[in-house]
Design a protein around this motif. Structure first.
Motif, short mmCIF file in Angstrom:
data_model
loop_
_atom_site.label_atom_id
_atom_site.label_comp_id
_atom_site.label_asym_id
_atom_site.label_seq_id
_atom_site.Cartn_x
_atom_site.Cartn_y
_atom_site.Cartn_z
N GLY A 183 -22.20 -2.24 0.63
CA GLY A 183 -21.23 -1.16 0.58
C GLY A 183 -19.90 -1.40 1.25
O GLY A 183 -19.16 -0.46 1.50
N ALA A 184 -19.55 -2.64 1.54
CA ALA A 184 -18.30 -2.91 2.25
C ALA A 184 -17.08 -2.93 1.33
O ALA A 184 -15.96 -2.95 1.81
N GLY A 185 -17.27 -2.91 0.03
CA GLY A 185 -16.13 -3.04 -0.89
C GLY A 185 -15.83 -4.50 -1.12
O GLY A 185 -15.98 -5.33 -0.23
N VAL A 186 -15.44 -4.84 -2.32
CA VAL A 186 -15.29 -6.25 -2.65
C VAL A 186 -13.85 -6.72 -2.80
O VAL A 186 -13.61 -7.88 -3.07
N GLY A 187 -12.89 -5.83 -2.65
CA GLY A 187 -11.54 -6.29 -2.92
C GLY A 187 -10.47 -5.66 -2.06
O GLY A 187 -10.72 -4.76 -1.28
N ARG A 188 -9.29 -6.18 -2.26
CA ARG A 188 -8.10 -5.68 -1.57
C ARG A 188 -7.29 -4.84 -2.55
O ARG A 188 -7.47 -4.93 -3.76
N PHE A 189 -6.37 -4.07 -2.00
CA PHE A 189 -5.45 -3.29 -2.81
C PHE A 189 -4.03 -3.59 -2.35
O PHE A 189 -3.76 -3.65 -1.14
N PHE A 190 -3.13 -3.76 -3.33
CA PHE A 190 -1.73 -3.99 -2.99
C PHE A 190 -0.86 -3.36 -4.08
O PHE A 190 -1.11 -3.58 -5.27
N PHE A 191 0.11 -2.57 -3.66
CA PHE A 191 1.09 -2.02 -4.59
C PHE A 191 2.47 -2.22 -3.99
O PHE A 191 2.70 -1.90 -2.83
N ASP B 226 6.54 -1.56 -5.22
CA ASP B 226 7.54 -1.12 -6.18
C ASP B 226 8.75 -2.05 -6.02
O ASP B 226 9.52 -1.90 -5.08
N ASN B 227 8.86 -3.01 -6.90
CA ASN B 227 9.95 -3.98 -6.81
C ASN B 227 11.30 -3.37 -7.20
O ASN B 227 12.33 -4.01 -7.06
N ASN B 228 11.30 -2.12 -7.68
CA ASN B 228 12.53 -1.38 -7.94
C ASN B 228 13.07 -0.79 -6.64
O ASN B 228 14.24 -0.44 -6.56
N GLY B 229 12.20 -0.61 -5.66
CA GLY B 229 12.58 0.11 -4.45
C GLY B 229 11.88 -0.42 -3.22
O GLY B 229 11.71 -1.62 -3.06
N THR B 230 11.41 0.51 -2.38
CA THR B 230 10.90 0.11 -1.07
C THR B 230 9.45 0.49 -0.81
O THR B 230 8.95 0.28 0.29
N THR B 231 8.73 1.02 -1.78
CA THR B 231 7.35 1.43 -1.57
C THR B 231 6.43 0.22 -1.50
O THR B 231 6.47 -0.65 -2.36
N VAL B 232 5.60 0.18 -0.45
CA VAL B 232 4.58 -0.86 -0.28
C VAL B 232 3.31 -0.18 0.25
O VAL B 232 3.36 0.54 1.25
N ILE B 233 2.20 -0.39 -0.44
CA ILE B 233 0.91 0.18 -0.03
C ILE B 233 -0.12 -0.94 -0.07
O ILE B 233 -0.24 -1.63 -1.08
N SER B 234 -0.86 -1.11 1.02
CA SER B 234 -1.78 -2.24 1.09
C SER B 234 -3.03 -1.89 1.88
O SER B 234 -2.97 -1.11 2.83
N SER B 235 -4.16 -2.44 1.44
CA SER B 235 -5.43 -2.24 2.13
C SER B 235 -6.30 -3.48 1.98
O SER B 235 -6.32 -4.10 0.92
N THR C 266 4.30 -4.23 -8.89
CA THR C 266 3.15 -5.11 -8.74
C THR C 266 1.99 -4.29 -8.22
O THR C 266 2.12 -3.59 -7.22
N CYS C 267 0.84 -4.37 -8.90
CA CYS C 267 -0.35 -3.68 -8.43
C CYS C 267 -1.55 -4.61 -8.56
O CYS C 267 -1.79 -5.16 -9.63
N ILE C 268 -2.26 -4.77 -7.46
CA ILE C 268 -3.50 -5.54 -7.43
C ILE C 268 -4.57 -4.60 -6.86
O ILE C 268 -4.46 -4.17 -5.72
N ALA C 269 -5.56 -4.25 -7.67
CA ALA C 269 -6.61 -3.34 -7.24
C ALA C 269 -7.94 -4.07 -7.23
O ALA C 269 -8.29 -4.72 -8.22
N VAL C 270 -8.67 -3.97 -6.14
CA VAL C 270 -9.92 -4.70 -5.91
C VAL C 270 -9.78 -6.17 -6.32
O VAL C 270 -10.68 -6.74 -6.93
N GLY C 271 -8.63 -6.75 -5.99
CA GLY C 271 -8.38 -8.15 -6.27
C GLY C 271 -7.93 -8.47 -7.69
O GLY C 271 -7.71 -9.63 -8.02
N VAL C 272 -7.77 -7.45 -8.55
CA VAL C 272 -7.40 -7.68 -9.95
C VAL C 272 -5.93 -7.30 -10.17
O VAL C 272 -5.57 -6.14 -9.98
N PRO C 273 -5.09 -8.27 -10.58
CA PRO C 273 -3.71 -7.91 -10.92
C PRO C 273 -3.70 -7.02 -12.17
O PRO C 273 -4.30 -7.36 -13.18
N LEU C 274 -3.05 -5.88 -12.07
CA LEU C 274 -3.03 -4.91 -13.18
C LEU C 274 -1.68 -4.97 -13.87
O LEU C 274 -0.64 -4.76 -13.24
N ASP C 275 -1.71 -5.24 -15.18
CA ASP C 275 -0.44 -5.33 -15.90
C ASP C 275 -0.59 -5.04 -17.39
O ASP C 275 0.32 -5.31 -18.16
#
Length: 149
Positions: free
Chosen positions: A89-97, A99-108, A14-23
């Motif tokens: 200049g504050a940025g408009v979105g969040r980031f979330f990654f 890996d549903n195969n494993g344990t990696t989680v990255i979020s901002s 699962t990846c959501i970059a600047v609020g956009v689900p990427l697939d």
């Protein structure tokens, strides 16, 4: 001999970059690349003294690659335009990654697109790579392995 088996399937991420689900249409070579800042820097004295200092650097660089026909390119370009027009200049979105195969989680909570991607058109459409920056503390991510059965 080990009976260990691991698998990875990009479609299970699962990846959501600047609020956009990427697939749609991820690049097969390197869909997402993260560059994390160093956690520590060092001062060395002439007498051999070594002082370890926390950098507190929270700037993480991200590259997200797509095949040229991906509809996610349109979505990210729309967010880039919204960010520029919003100002401040504050940025408009969040980031979330995840890996549903494993344990990696990255979020901002703060992420933005640095610039419009470079691209070329020839006999093929070519790939497109977006450069993003996100702000996150060192404890806001966990890079883990993949599932084992």
């Amino acid at each position: 001999m080990s009976n260990r088996f691991a698998h990875f399937n990009l479609r299970e991420c699962t990846c959501i970059a600047v609020g956009v689900p990427l697939d749609d249409g991820p690049d097969t070579d390197a869909w997402i690349q993260f560059t994390f800042p160093p956690d520590w820097e060092y001062d060395k004295g002439a007498d051999g003294l070594l002082v370890r200092n926390r950098t507190n650097d929270s700037e993480v660089k991200v590259k997200i690659g797509f095949k040229g026909a991906s509809t996610d390119i349109d979505k990210l370009m729309a967010v880039r335009i919204a960010d520029i027009q919003a100002g401040g200049g504050a940025g408009v979105g969040r980031f979330f990654f995840k890996d549903n195969n494993g344990t990696t989680v990255i979020s901002s909570s703060r992420c933005w697109i640095d610039k419009a991607p470079d691209f070329q058109i020839g006999t093929k459409r070519g790939n497109v790579v977006f450069d993003l920056t996100m702000v996150m503390d060192a404890g806001a991510y966990f890079i883990g392995g993949n599932s084992v059965t």
